[in-house]
Design a protein around this motif. Structure first.
Motif, PDB file in Angstrom:
ATOM      1  N   GLU A 211       2.631 -13.819 -14.199  1.00 34.59           N
ATOM      2  CA  GLU A 211       1.245 -13.720 -13.739  1.00 34.59           C
ATOM      3  C   GLU A 211       1.182 -13.403 -12.246  1.00 34.59           C
ATOM      4  OE1 GLU A 211      -1.698 -13.836 -15.239  1.00 34.59           O
ATOM      5  OE2 GLU A 211      -0.737 -13.913 -17.206  1.00 34.59           O
ATOM      6  N   VAL A 212       2.050 -14.032 -11.465  1.00 34.99           N
ATOM      7  CA  VAL A 212       2.047 -13.805 -10.017  1.00 34.99           C
ATOM      8  C   VAL A 212       2.386 -12.352  -9.695  1.00 34.99           C
ATOM      9  CG1 VAL A 212       3.303 -14.331  -7.889  1.00 34.99           C
ATOM     10  CG2 VAL A 212       2.507 -16.186  -9.342  1.00 34.99           C
ATOM     11  N   VAL A 213       3.378 -11.801 -10.389  1.00 36.93           N
ATOM     12  CA  VAL A 213       3.743 -10.401 -10.150  1.00 36.93           C
ATOM     13  C   VAL A 213       2.613  -9.475 -10.584  1.00 36.93           C
ATOM     14  CG1 VAL A 213       5.356  -8.556 -10.751  1.00 36.93           C
ATOM     15  CG2 VAL A 213       6.214 -10.868 -10.332  1.00 36.93           C
ATOM     16  N   GLU A 214       2.013  -9.736 -11.729  1.00 41.08           N
ATOM     17  CA  GLU A 214       0.943  -8.877 -12.229  1.00 41.08           C
ATOM     18  C   GLU A 214      -0.286  -8.922 -11.327  1.00 41.08           C
ATOM     19  OE1 GLU A 214       0.921  -6.667 -14.731  1.00 41.08           O
ATOM     20  OE2 GLU A 214       3.069  -7.093 -14.844  1.00 41.08           O
ATOM     21  N   ALA A 215      -0.496 -10.041 -10.656  1.00 38.09           N
ATOM     22  CA  ALA A 215      -1.673 -10.181  -9.791  1.00 38.09           C
ATOM     23  C   ALA A 215      -1.648  -9.210  -8.621  1.00 38.09           C
ATOM     24  CB  ALA A 215      -1.776 -11.616  -9.281  1.00 38.09           C
ATOM     25  N   THR A 216      -0.472  -8.704  -8.258  1.00 42.93           N
ATOM     26  CA  THR A 216      -0.390  -7.776  -7.126  1.00 42.93           C
ATOM     27  C   THR A 216      -1.003  -6.420  -7.455  1.00 42.93           C
ATOM     28  OG1 THR A 216       1.811  -6.971  -7.779  1.00 42.93           O
ATOM     29  CG2 THR A 216       1.719  -8.897  -6.333  1.00 42.93           C
ATOM     30  N   SER A 217      -1.264  -6.142  -8.725  1.00 33.67           N
ATOM     31  CA  SER A 217      -1.835  -4.849  -9.112  1.00 33.67           C
ATOM     32  C   SER A 217      -3.217  -4.629  -8.513  1.00 33.67           C
ATOM     33  CB  SER A 217      -1.914  -4.743 -10.640  1.00 33.67           C
ATOM     34  OG  SER A 217      -0.633  -4.828 -11.216  1.00 33.67           O
ATOM     35  N   SER A 218      -3.901  -5.704  -8.216  1.00 30.14           N
ATOM     36  CA  SER A 218      -5.252  -5.588  -7.657  1.00 30.14           C
ATOM     37  C   SER A 218      -5.260  -5.670  -6.134  1.00 30.14           C
ATOM     38  CB  SER A 218      -6.140  -6.703  -8.223  1.00 30.14           C
ATOM     39  OG  SER A 218      -5.612  -7.980  -7.893  1.00 30.14           O
ATOM     40  N   LEU A 219      -4.071  -5.712  -5.527  1.00 31.39           N
ATOM     41  CA  LEU A 219      -3.974  -5.840  -4.072  1.00 31.39           C
ATOM     42  C   LEU A 219      -3.344  -4.584  -3.480  1.00 31.39           C
ATOM     43  CD1 LEU A 219      -2.624  -9.507  -3.877  1.00 31.39           C
ATOM     44  CD2 LEU A 219      -4.996  -8.747  -3.614  1.00 31.39           C
ATOM     45  N   GLU A 220      -3.881  -4.171  -2.353  1.00 35.29           N
ATOM     46  CA  GLU A 220      -3.328  -2.998  -1.677  1.00 35.29           C
ATOM     47  C   GLU A 220      -1.953  -3.289  -1.112  1.00 35.29           C
ATOM     48  OE1 GLU A 220      -5.279  -1.543   1.993  1.00 35.29           O
ATOM     49  OE2 GLU A 220      -5.659   0.285   0.834  1.00 35.29           O
ATOM     50  N   SER A 221      -1.776  -4.488  -0.586  1.00 37.12           N
ATOM     51  CA  SER A 221      -0.499  -4.884   0.001  1.00 37.12           C
ATOM     52  C   SER A 221      -0.371  -6.394  -0.056  1.00 37.12           C
ATOM     53  CB  SER A 221      -0.405  -4.410   1.456  1.00 37.12           C
ATOM     54  OG  SER A 221       0.782  -4.865   2.063  1.00 37.12           O
ATOM     55  N   SER A 222       0.828  -6.873  -0.357  1.00 41.30           N
ATOM     56  CA  SER A 222       1.070  -8.317  -0.391  1.00 41.30           C
ATOM     57  C   SER A 222       2.551  -8.579  -0.202  1.00 41.30           C
ATOM     58  CB  SER A 222       0.592  -8.920  -1.719  1.00 41.30           C
ATOM     59  OG  SER A 222       1.240  -8.296  -2.816  1.00 41.30           O
ATOM     60  N   TYR A 223       2.874  -9.831   0.145  1.00 37.66           N
ATOM     61  CA  TYR A 223       4.262 -10.239   0.348  1.00 37.66           C
ATOM     62  C   TYR A 223       4.511 -11.545  -0.403  1.00 37.66           C
ATOM     63  CZ  TYR A 223       5.147  -6.715   3.902  1.00 37.66           C
ATOM     64  OH  TYR A 223       5.321  -5.521   4.546  1.00 37.66           O
ATOM     65  N   PHE A 224       5.559 -11.545  -1.233  1.00 38.66           N
ATOM     66  CA  PHE A 224       5.983 -12.777  -1.891  1.00 38.66           C
ATOM     67  C   PHE A 224       6.752 -13.650  -0.901  1.00 38.66           C
ATOM     68  CE2 PHE A 224       5.738  -9.575  -5.257  1.00 38.66           C
ATOM     69  CZ  PHE A 224       4.910 -10.215  -6.167  1.00 38.66           C
ATOM     70  N   THR A 225       7.639 -13.017  -0.135  1.00 37.58           N
ATOM     71  CA  THR A 225       8.363 -13.662   0.961  1.00 37.58           C
ATOM     72  C   THR A 225       8.300 -12.706   2.140  1.00 37.58           C
ATOM     73  OG1 THR A 225      10.515 -12.680   0.403  1.00 37.58           O
ATOM     74  CG2 THR A 225       9.941 -14.753  -0.686  1.00 37.58           C
ATOM     75  N   SER A 226       8.876 -13.097   3.249  1.00 40.54           N
ATOM     76  CA  SER A 226       8.796 -12.250   4.441  1.00 40.54           C
ATOM     77  C   SER A 226       9.473 -10.904   4.248  1.00 40.54           C
ATOM     78  CB  SER A 226       9.430 -12.976   5.633  1.00 40.54           C
ATOM     79  OG  SER A 226      10.789 -13.268   5.366  1.00 40.54           O
ATOM     80  N   ASP A 227      10.415 -10.810   3.299  1.00 43.64           N
ATOM     81  CA  ASP A 227      11.124  -9.544   3.105  1.00 43.64           C
ATOM     82  C   ASP A 227      10.876  -8.913   1.737  1.00 43.64           C
ATOM     83  OD1 ASP A 227      12.507 -11.227   1.461  1.00 43.64           O
ATOM     84  OD2 ASP A 227      14.463 -10.966   2.404  1.00 43.64           O
ATOM     85  N   THR A 228      10.057  -9.521   0.909  1.00 44.12           N
ATOM     86  CA  THR A 228       9.818  -9.011  -0.441  1.00 44.12           C
ATOM     87  C   THR A 228       8.351  -8.631  -0.579  1.00 44.12           C
ATOM     88  OG1 THR A 228      11.548 -10.482  -1.274  1.00 44.12           O
ATOM     89  CG2 THR A 228      10.084  -9.474  -2.898  1.00 44.12           C
ATOM     90  N   TYR A 229       8.103  -7.331  -0.586  1.00 41.02           N
ATOM     91  CA  TYR A 229       6.737  -6.815  -0.543  1.00 41.02           C
ATOM     92  C   TYR A 229       6.268  -6.371  -1.930  1.00 41.02           C
ATOM     93  CZ  TYR A 229       9.005  -2.232  -0.827  1.00 41.02           C
ATOM     94  OH  TYR A 229       9.751  -1.159  -1.241  1.00 41.02           O
ATOM     95  N   ALA A 230       4.982  -6.066  -2.004  1.00 45.56           N
ATOM     96  CA  ALA A 230       4.403  -5.450  -3.203  1.00 45.56           C
ATOM     97  C   ALA A 230       3.179  -4.660  -2.782  1.00 45.56           C
ATOM     98  CB  ALA A 230       4.026  -6.511  -4.236  1.00 45.56           C
ATOM     99  N   ASN A 231       2.889  -3.611  -3.534  1.00 44.13           N
ATOM    100  CA  ASN A 231       1.621  -2.903  -3.376  1.00 44.13           C
ATOM    101  C   ASN A 231       0.945  -2.830  -4.745  1.00 44.13           C
ATOM    102  OD1 ASN A 231       2.851  -0.823  -4.837  1.00 44.13           O
ATOM    103  ND2 ASN A 231       3.197   0.464  -3.040  1.00 44.13           N
ATOM    104  N   GLY A 232      -0.076  -2.031  -4.860  1.00 49.77           N
ATOM    105  CA  GLY A 232      -0.810  -1.977  -6.115  1.00 49.77           C
ATOM    106  C   GLY A 232      -0.033  -1.394  -7.278  1.00 49.77           C
ATOM    107  N   HIS A 233       1.098  -0.730  -7.000  1.00 52.73           N
ATOM    108  CA  HIS A 233       1.903  -0.105  -8.056  1.00 52.73           C
ATOM    109  C   HIS A 233       3.192  -0.871  -8.348  1.00 52.73           C
ATOM    110  CE1 HIS A 233      -0.708   3.409  -7.672  1.00 52.73           C
ATOM    111  NE2 HIS A 233      -0.503   3.373  -6.367  1.00 52.73           N
ATOM    112  N   SER A 234       3.462  -1.927  -7.597  1.00 57.30           N
ATOM    113  CA  SER A 234       4.758  -2.606  -7.716  1.00 57.30           C
ATOM    114  C   SER A 234       4.951  -3.264  -9.077  1.00 57.30           C
ATOM    115  CB  SER A 234       4.899  -3.650  -6.602  1.00 57.30           C
ATOM    116  OG  SER A 234       4.905  -3.031  -5.330  1.00 57.30           O
ATOM    117  N   ALA A 235       3.903  -3.878  -9.614  1.00 53.53           N
ATOM    118  CA  ALA A 235       4.027  -4.528 -10.922  1.00 53.53           C
ATOM    119  C   ALA A 235       4.361  -3.507 -12.005  1.00 53.53           C
ATOM    120  CB  ALA A 235       2.740  -5.273 -11.261  1.00 53.53           C
ATOM    121  N   LEU A 236       3.742  -2.325 -11.929  1.00 53.09           N
ATOM    122  CA  LEU A 236       4.053  -1.256 -12.879  1.00 53.09           C
ATOM    123  C   LEU A 236       5.506  -0.821 -12.742  1.00 53.09           C
ATOM    124  CD1 LEU A 236       3.403   1.020 -14.906  1.00 53.09           C
ATOM    125  CD2 LEU A 236       2.574   2.381 -12.955  1.00 53.09           C
TER     126      LEU A 236
END
Length: 545
Positions: A211-236
């Protein structure tokens, strides 16, 4: 006061992220902060270089700036750190044409030709490099590749002080190397990518993790940790990567293909059952292992040669005796990221003895150390375990030239390890991409591995005697002592034979050619023949003068 990290020093993931955080600035601000002016007439070339070094790689002293407020040069020359090396991401000054760290040309063609692109010339000035022999080659094995362009969409939304090492260009350079070598698309079977289902993901990860990973789909940019990023396409991208690995494992188990290479990102071996970390979102190798078991495999071997310990893979299968996990990684007594993976970590409960860690104590570990560990630890245990399929967490950050790894494994070394593993589980081998951040190194290494999967004999190593370093030898002995309690393949006679071979090899290598002994030339004292010593002269030298 912000300190610009020194890019000439290899950084692990944790220190890299810390250096980005310490700057507290985005990319534009970081570059603007490195601007400076130098007088054409008052400061010589060497002084300019020294000032540039201090600004780019050292600390900016505000007191010095205040002292120079009343200085008004007649003319100024503005220099900026404006371009980052496409190969290793090191920042370089505008006026330079080659990377200070890896010497790659500023306009290198590595993204179009992979490791076959000339390193020191601009793209387009040389003929397209191709492996003509490879273009005419037909693979003797049915080797599958799993890849999808949509995995390139996973990227850091806004650059910090440096480009993130886990970047889309990693896949581009490897794919370009495959193509230039004639291995892709003609030499291999392309497996179409699909998105993994939540049910499959939750065989490895918790519901909350998914669920936490999938939630990043609605965010333009996010960070799980200081070095682990996600954008709106990362979950895909993460779903596609996991789906590719699962389908390749199933295809290999069913006999549709002989082996496969999962060219995927984001990587996975740091992702634990409920934790995202270390650039990794879902654990692709573990998902492939579960898919293998669903396809009929009773026992699965995972070999992890990424320079960092696969803490996620070990944690997920720590209690499972049906999955044997073997990791070779830089450890340094727990000081190297992520800190886990000591030799005494062997699993727990029913899985005790099914986690095998080969922790290198220092940087600089190379081909011979890895091959000796394979011959005396990995292969004997793997063959005793007798897996139905072997999965490789293939990080290429132990490769020579990697900015984070600091080790010295060559493409020939990775090819040799692949060849050795192909003798296990009837050749059913799945290679899953993990880390590796020098584009030229990962392109050359991945291509060398794919050649072996396609049936080519690996390139021989320079040192035929395969003498490990002292650090490598000590590590193998430590692991031997720990794991011999669980695996009869590591019996005492084999241990003594290995020790004897190592000692004899080093004694042989340490021998120096003996100097040829020449007979001592003694000058003949002719004057002895004139006095009382003439009899002595006759006895020693004869009658001839």
């Amino acid at each position: 006061m912000a300190v610009a990290p020194n890019p000439t020093t290899p950084l692990d993931g944790a220190r890299w992220s810390a250096s980005c955080e310490s700057s507290g600035r985005d990319g534009d601000e970081a570059r603007a902060g490195l601007e400076f002016a130098a007088s054409d007439g008052r400061i010589g070339g060497s002084a300019k270089e020294q000032l540039l070094e201090e600004l780019v790689y050292g600390e900016w002293d505000e007191a010095d700036e205040e002292e120079d407020e009343d200085w008004e040069p007649g003319s100024t020359l503005e220099l900026r750190v404006r371009w980052f090396c496409v190969n290793c991401t090191m920042p370089n000054v505008e006026e330079s044409t080659h990377c200070k760290l890896c010497s790659e040309h500023r306009y290198s063609g590595i993204l179009n030709q992979g490791h076959l692109a000339p390193a020191f010339t601009q793209a387009g000035t040389e003929e397209l490099a191709k492996d003509v022999k490879a273009l005419k080659r037909l693979s003797v094995r049915r080797t599958a590749i799993g890849y999808d362009d949509r995995m390139l969409l996973h990227a850091e939304f806004q650059m910090k002080s440096n480009p993130h090492p886990e970047r889309p260009d990693r896949l581009r350079s490897i794919l370009a190397g495959f193509t230039a070598a004639g291995l892709y698309p003609g030499g291999c079977i392309l497996i179409p990518a699909r998105e993994i289902t939540r049910v499959e993901l939750e065989t490895v990860h918790t519901h909350e993790h998914v669920e936490v990973v999938e939630a990043t789909s609605s965010l333009e940019s996010s960070y799980f940790t200081s070095d682990t990023y996600a954008n709106g396409h990362s979950a895909l991208a993460a779903r596609l990567a996991a789906g590719v690995c699962a389908d390749l494992a199933s295809a290999i188990l069913s006999g549709q293909v002989d082996n496969g290479f999962a060219l995927v990102r984001p990587p996975g071996h740091h992702a634990e059952g409920a934790t995202v970390m270390g650039f990794c979102l879902h654990n692709n190798a573990c998902i492939a292992a579960k898919a293998s078991q669903a396809a009929g495999a009773k026992k699965v071997l995972i070999v992890d040669w990424d320079v960092h310990h696969g803490n996620g893979t070990q944690e997920i299968f720590e209690h499972d005796p049906s999955v044997l996990y073997i990791s070779l990684h830089r450890h340094e007594g727990g000081l190297f990221y992520p800190g886990s993976g000591a030799a005494h970590e062997v699993g727990s409960g029913p899985g005790e003895g099914f986690s095998i860690n080969i922790p290198w104590p220092c940087s600089g570990i190379g081909d011979n150390d890895y091959i000796v560990a394979f011959q005396h630890i990995v292969l004997p245990i793997a063959k005793q375990f007798a897996p139905d399929i072997t999965i490789v967490s293939a990080g290429f950050d132990a490769a020579r030239g990697d900015p984070l790894g600091g080790c010295q494994v060559t493409p020939a070394g990775f090819a040799q390890m692949t060849q050795l593993l192909s003798t296990v589980s009837g050749g059913k081998l799945l290679v899953v991409l993990e880390g590796g951040y020098n584009l030229r190194s990962i392109s050359a290494s991945a291509t060398a591995v794919l050649r072996v999967l396609c049936g080519e004999a690996p390139e021989s190593l320079d040192d035929e005697e395969l003498l490990p370093s002292e650090a490598g030898w000590a590590t193998v002995l430590e692991v031997y002592a720990v794991q011999s309690r669980y695996w009869s393949a590591l019996c005492l006679p084999a241990f003594m034979k290995f020790t004897s071979q190592h000692i004899n090899g080093h004694l042989k290598a340490s021998k120096r050619p003996k100097r040829e002994k020449h007979p001592r030339v003694v000058a003949r004292p002719i004057w002895w023949t004139w006095g009382r010593k003439r009899l002595v002269y006759k006895h020693w030298f004869g009658t001839r003068l």
